[in-house]
Scaffold this active site. Structure first.
Site, PDB file in Angstrom:
ATOM      1  N   MET A  32      43.025 102.939  85.412  1.00  0.00           N
ATOM      2  CA  MET A  32      42.090 103.974  85.847  1.00  0.00           C
ATOM      3  C   MET A  32      41.991 103.988  87.373  1.00  0.00           C
ATOM      4  O   MET A  32      41.029 104.527  87.935  1.00  0.00           O
ATOM      5  CB  MET A  32      40.716 103.781  85.210  1.00  0.00           C
ATOM      6  CG  MET A  32      40.728 103.999  83.704  1.00  0.00           C
ATOM      7  SD  MET A  32      39.107 104.423  83.013  1.00  0.00           S
ATOM      8  CE  MET A  32      38.143 103.000  83.486  1.00  0.00           C
ATOM      9  N   LEU A  35      43.103 100.117  92.217  1.00  0.00           N
ATOM     10  CA  LEU A  35      44.005  99.007  91.932  1.00  0.00           C
ATOM     11  C   LEU A  35      43.698  97.785  92.787  1.00  0.00           C
ATOM     12  O   LEU A  35      43.388  97.891  93.966  1.00  0.00           O
ATOM     13  CB  LEU A  35      45.456  99.440  92.172  1.00  0.00           C
ATOM     14  CG  LEU A  35      45.958 100.645  91.363  1.00  0.00           C
ATOM     15  CD1 LEU A  35      47.438 100.869  91.628  1.00  0.00           C
ATOM     16  CD2 LEU A  35      45.690 100.471  89.871  1.00  0.00           C
ATOM     17  N   ALA A  37      44.716  93.187  92.864  1.00  0.00           N
ATOM     18  CA  ALA A  37      45.832  92.269  92.624  1.00  0.00           C
ATOM     19  C   ALA A  37      46.105  92.051  91.145  1.00  0.00           C
ATOM     20  O   ALA A  37      47.245  91.771  90.751  1.00  0.00           O
ATOM     21  CB  ALA A  37      45.560  90.926  93.315  1.00  0.00           C
ATOM     22  N   HIS A  39      45.912  94.387  88.735  1.00  0.00           N
ATOM     23  CA  HIS A  39      46.786  95.495  88.342  1.00  0.00           C
ATOM     24  C   HIS A  39      48.212  95.280  88.853  1.00  0.00           C
ATOM     25  O   HIS A  39      49.190  95.520  88.132  1.00  0.00           O
ATOM     26  CB  HIS A  39      46.263  96.818  88.910  1.00  0.00           C
ATOM     27  CG  HIS A  39      44.924  97.237  88.396  1.00  0.00           C
ATOM     28  ND1 HIS A  39      43.798  97.233  89.182  1.00  0.00           N
ATOM     29  CD2 HIS A  39      44.533  97.683  87.175  1.00  0.00           C
ATOM     30  CE1 HIS A  39      42.770  97.671  88.472  1.00  0.00           C
ATOM     31  NE2 HIS A  39      43.185  97.946  87.247  1.00  0.00           N
ATOM     32  N   GLN A  63      35.863 106.973  77.503  1.00  0.00           N
ATOM     33  CA  GLN A  63      35.546 105.561  77.285  1.00  0.00           C
ATOM     34  C   GLN A  63      34.322 105.110  78.062  1.00  0.00           C
ATOM     35  O   GLN A  63      33.987 103.929  78.082  1.00  0.00           O
ATOM     36  CB  GLN A  63      36.752 104.681  77.615  1.00  0.00           C
ATOM     37  CG  GLN A  63      37.145 104.594  79.071  1.00  0.00           C
ATOM     38  CD  GLN A  63      38.475 103.876  79.252  1.00  0.00           C
ATOM     39  OE1 GLN A  63      39.527 104.392  78.897  1.00  0.00           O
ATOM     40  NE2 GLN A  63      38.427 102.674  79.815  1.00  0.00           N
ATOM     41  N   GLU A 150      44.724  90.308  80.119  1.00  0.00           N
ATOM     42  CA  GLU A 150      43.967  89.572  79.118  1.00  0.00           C
ATOM     43  C   GLU A 150      42.474  89.487  79.441  1.00  0.00           C
ATOM     44  O   GLU A 150      41.684  89.075  78.587  1.00  0.00           O
ATOM     45  CB  GLU A 150      44.540  88.164  78.955  1.00  0.00           C
ATOM     46  CG  GLU A 150      45.924  88.158  78.314  1.00  0.00           C
ATOM     47  CD  GLU A 150      46.461  86.764  78.076  1.00  0.00           C
ATOM     48  OE1 GLU A 150      45.832  85.794  78.585  1.00  0.00           O
ATOM     49  OE2 GLU A 150      47.493  86.631  77.404  1.00  0.00           O
ATOM     50  N   VAL A 178      43.981  87.515  86.385  1.00  0.00           N
ATOM     51  CA  VAL A 178      44.125  87.114  87.783  1.00  0.00           C
ATOM     52  C   VAL A 178      42.728  86.883  88.352  1.00  0.00           C
ATOM     53  O   VAL A 178      41.822  87.689  88.156  1.00  0.00           O
ATOM     54  CB  VAL A 178      44.871  88.190  88.601  1.00  0.00           C
ATOM     55  CG1 VAL A 178      44.950  87.789  90.067  1.00  0.00           C
ATOM     56  CG2 VAL A 178      46.270  88.396  88.032  1.00  0.00           C
ATOM     57  N   SER A 188      37.640  95.979  89.307  1.00  0.00           N
ATOM     58  CA  SER A 188      37.232  97.045  90.223  1.00  0.00           C
ATOM     59  C   SER A 188      35.721  97.022  90.446  1.00  0.00           C
ATOM     60  O   SER A 188      35.229  97.423  91.510  1.00  0.00           O
ATOM     61  CB  SER A 188      37.657  98.404  89.657  1.00  0.00           C
ATOM     62  OG  SER A 188      39.051  98.440  89.444  1.00  0.00           O
ATOM     63  N   ARG A 189      34.978  96.539  89.466  1.00  0.00           N
ATOM     64  CA  ARG A 189      33.524  96.493  89.585  1.00  0.00           C
ATOM     65  C   ARG A 189      33.058  95.487  90.632  1.00  0.00           C
ATOM     66  O   ARG A 189      31.940  95.591  91.139  1.00  0.00           O
ATOM     67  CB  ARG A 189      32.886  96.160  88.234  1.00  0.00           C
ATOM     68  CG  ARG A 189      33.122  97.222  87.177  1.00  0.00           C
ATOM     69  CD  ARG A 189      32.590  96.791  85.827  1.00  0.00           C
ATOM     70  NE  ARG A 189      32.950  97.754  84.786  1.00  0.00           N
ATOM     71  CZ  ARG A 189      32.212  98.798  84.449  1.00  0.00           C
ATOM     72  NH1 ARG A 189      31.066  99.016  85.064  1.00  0.00           N
ATOM     73  NH2 ARG A 189      32.598  99.619  83.503  1.00  0.00           N
TER      74      ARG A 189
END
Length: 290
Positions: A32, A35, A37, A39, A63, A150, A178, A188-189
């Site tokens: 989404m 981006l 690290a 991603h 979503q 994951e 990561v 991203s949050r």
């Protein structure tokens, strides 16, 4: 070299058809945007496992069960494309809304079982939105392999289930979470955390680690989870939405420390909802080695 940006599904399909005609495999990394690290690690995995790589960027409204969360989600297409340039991504697919949900769209993909509980309970409709858009993106890209992190473990199981059930010929590849140097899972949050909140955030993975080690050492699961919830709140989190031990494959609750199982958590730090998970087998190996 700038990554080519495609916005039309028909144009994308024509490009992919050319690759397939040449005998090349296609990997896709659905995102989404915004981006980081994490991603980019998925992109590198896709590059290593496929001849061609498509990264998709679509902020999927279906979503989000909270309109304010959707509105606040960062839109950073230009910087995302810049980050992908050095990785030699073949295509950045940024579909317009009507390429995913055209007028009259009335189909929803719903996955039972693995979607229930955890985020499925606290974000009603979320996994229906995920399953629907992922199904669309896999079909539009014609991918042979799709790469997911994951960190969103329940989402990963939903995607694996839908691909199996719908006979979509795409291998779903899960890639390790990561983390920052202080063990906070990249998200991203995280960009929306205040300085004080960011300082408190590592308490989440730390509590998981302590609980996991306690469980494999013989502490009853309920006791270890209660202690972890208390530690998370004491660190400054507003609340713990859920903290559970679940079997990996079917997401069923378990009281057993035997592998494969993992702890999954969602907690609120101010107005930001953070999630994480930790597999018990990794902790057991570390305990035996240490």
């Amino acid at each position: 070299m700038p990554v080519p940006i495609i916005r039309s599904r028909n144009e994308l399909r024509a490009i992919v058809a050319g690759w397939k005609a040449a005998g090349e495999t296609v990997g896709v990394v659905p995102t989404m945007g915004a981006l980081h690290a994490g991603h980019l690690s998925l992109v590198r995995a896709a590059k290593a496992g496929s001849d061609r790589v498509v990264v998709t960027l679509f902020v999927n409204p279906r979503q989000f069960n909270n309109p304010a969360d959707l509105a606040a989600y960062p839109r950073t297409e230009a910087s995302d494309a810049e980050k992908l340039g050095p990785l030699a991504v073949d295509v950045l697919y940024v579909p317009d809304g009507d390429q995913i949900y055209p007028e009259g769209f009335s189909t929803t993909v719903s996955v039972a079982g693995v979607s229930e509980g955890l985020c499925g309970t606290h974000r009603p409709g979320h996994f229906d939105g995920v399953a629907t858009v992922v199904t669309k993106l896999l079909l539009q890209t014609g991918a042979d392999r799709a790469y997911f992190g994951e960190k969103d473990w329940q989402q990963l199981q939903v995607v694996r289930r839908l691909v199996t059930d719908l006979d979509i010929p795409c291998e779903i590849v899960g890639c390790p979470t990561v983390r920052e140097s202080d063990a906070l899972a990249l998200s991203s949050r995280n960009l929306r955390l205040s300085e004080a909140e960011r300082a408190a955030a590592p308490a989440l993975p730390q509590a998981l680690d302590v609980a996991a080690r306690a469980i494999v050492a013989g502490t009853p699961v309920a006791v270890a989870l209660d202690d972890a919830r208390a530690a998370i709140v004491a660190a400054g989190f507003r609340s713990v939405e859920y903290l559970e031990l679940r079997r990996d494959a079917d997401m069923a609750p378990t009281e057993s420390a035997e592998a494969p199982a993992r702890l999954l958590v969602a907690a609120w730090l101010g107005d930001i909802r953070l999630i994480d998970n930790l597999p018990l087998p990794a902790v057991e190996r570390a305990r035996q080695a240490g």
